[in-house]
Design an enzyme around this catalytic site. Structure first.
Site, PDB file in Angstrom:
ATOM      1  N   GLY A  90       0.815  -1.215   0.000  1.00 22.57           N
ATOM      2  CA  GLY A  90       0.000   0.000   0.000  1.00 22.57           C
ATOM      3  C   GLY A  90       0.847   1.262   0.000  1.00 22.57           C
ATOM      4  O   GLY A  90       0.531   2.236  -0.694  1.00 22.57           O
ATOM      5  N   CYS A  91       1.939   1.253   0.748  1.00 13.86           N
ATOM      6  CA  CYS A  91       2.805   2.438   0.820  1.00 13.86           C
ATOM      7  C   CYS A  91       3.536   2.666  -0.503  1.00 13.86           C
ATOM      8  O   CYS A  91       3.759   3.804  -0.911  1.00 13.86           O
ATOM      9  CB  CYS A  91       3.799   2.290   1.966  1.00 13.86           C
ATOM     10  SG  CYS A  91       2.964   2.229   3.572  1.00 13.86           S
ATOM     11  N   THR A  92       3.894   1.586  -1.165  1.00 15.33           N
ATOM     12  CA  THR A  92       4.529   1.697  -2.482  1.00 15.33           C
ATOM     13  C   THR A  92       3.553   2.302  -3.487  1.00 15.33           C
ATOM     14  O   THR A  92       3.910   3.230  -4.231  1.00 15.33           O
ATOM     15  CB  THR A  92       5.018   0.310  -2.951  1.00 15.33           C
ATOM     16  OG1 THR A  92       6.059  -0.115  -2.061  1.00 15.33           O
ATOM     17  CG2 THR A  92       5.538   0.344  -4.371  1.00 15.33           C
TER      18      THR A  92
END
Length: 197
Positions: A90-92
């Site tokens: 998700g952060c990527t």
């Protein structure tokens, strides 16, 4: 027979008394939880309040980067987004979304800075590989997370995005573990700020 009835009556009263004490204890716990929730609500940041100033170290395009909030706000509004951990799925994807829209933010005079509990070495790599050299990412210390009322457990921050107007007031707070609407909501808020100029 009379003794049995008396014993049953005494037992019933003892059970009721114990239940009453248990309920009193539960009521006291509930009162304490409500008081804590009210205290937490009073201590949270709200739209319209001044953003707490801070300084942080991180990375931009794989190189060391440091800033203070006050200095960044002299350049224009700031999108300050807290993300859980570099290189997680998700952060990527969120970093890709922000890098894809960085030019749109810049056209309106806004900067983007990501914050996580990651160390500088991880952020240097993340700033190049996933942020695509477009915006800075910095280490969110426990003190910074606490100042912004962003939950942080074992170095992992809760996904929260702030848009801070150039005068230092918070104009948007968006908290959601799903990364998908953070960029969209931040961009819309920065557009609203641009209209006020």
């Amino acid at each position: 027979m009379r003794k049995t009835k008396l014993t049953l009556l005494l037992l019933s009263l003892a059970v009721l008394g114990a239940c009453g004490k248990a309920n009193e204890k539960k009521d006291a716990q509930l009162d304490k939880a409500i008081a804590q929730a009210q205290k937490d609500a009073e201590n949270t940041l709200k739209v319209g309040q001044k953003a707490p100033d801070f300084s942080a170290k991180g990375a931009l395009a794989g190189k060391d980067f440091s800033f203070t909030l006050a200095a960044k706000l002299k350049e224009g509004p700031l999108v300050l987004y807290f993300f859980p951990k570099a290189f997680t799925p998700g952060c990527t994807l969120e970093a890709h979304d922000f890098s894809d829209t960085t030019e749109e933010f810049k056209k309106m005079g806004a900067n983007v800075i990501g914050m996580s509990g990651d160390n500088i070495d991880a952020l240097k790599k993340f700033s190049t590989e996933e942020c695509r050299d477009k915006f800075a990412v910095a280490t969110a210390t426990p003190e910074i997370a606490k100042a912004y009322h962003v939950e942080m457990m074992q170095g992992i921050t809760k996904r929260t995005t702030f848009v801070i107007a150039q005068d230092g007031t918070i104009s948007m707070i968006y908290e959601n573990s799903d990364y998908r609407n953070h960029v969209k909501n931040a961009l819309e808020q920065v557009q609203e700020l641009a209209k006020l100029k």
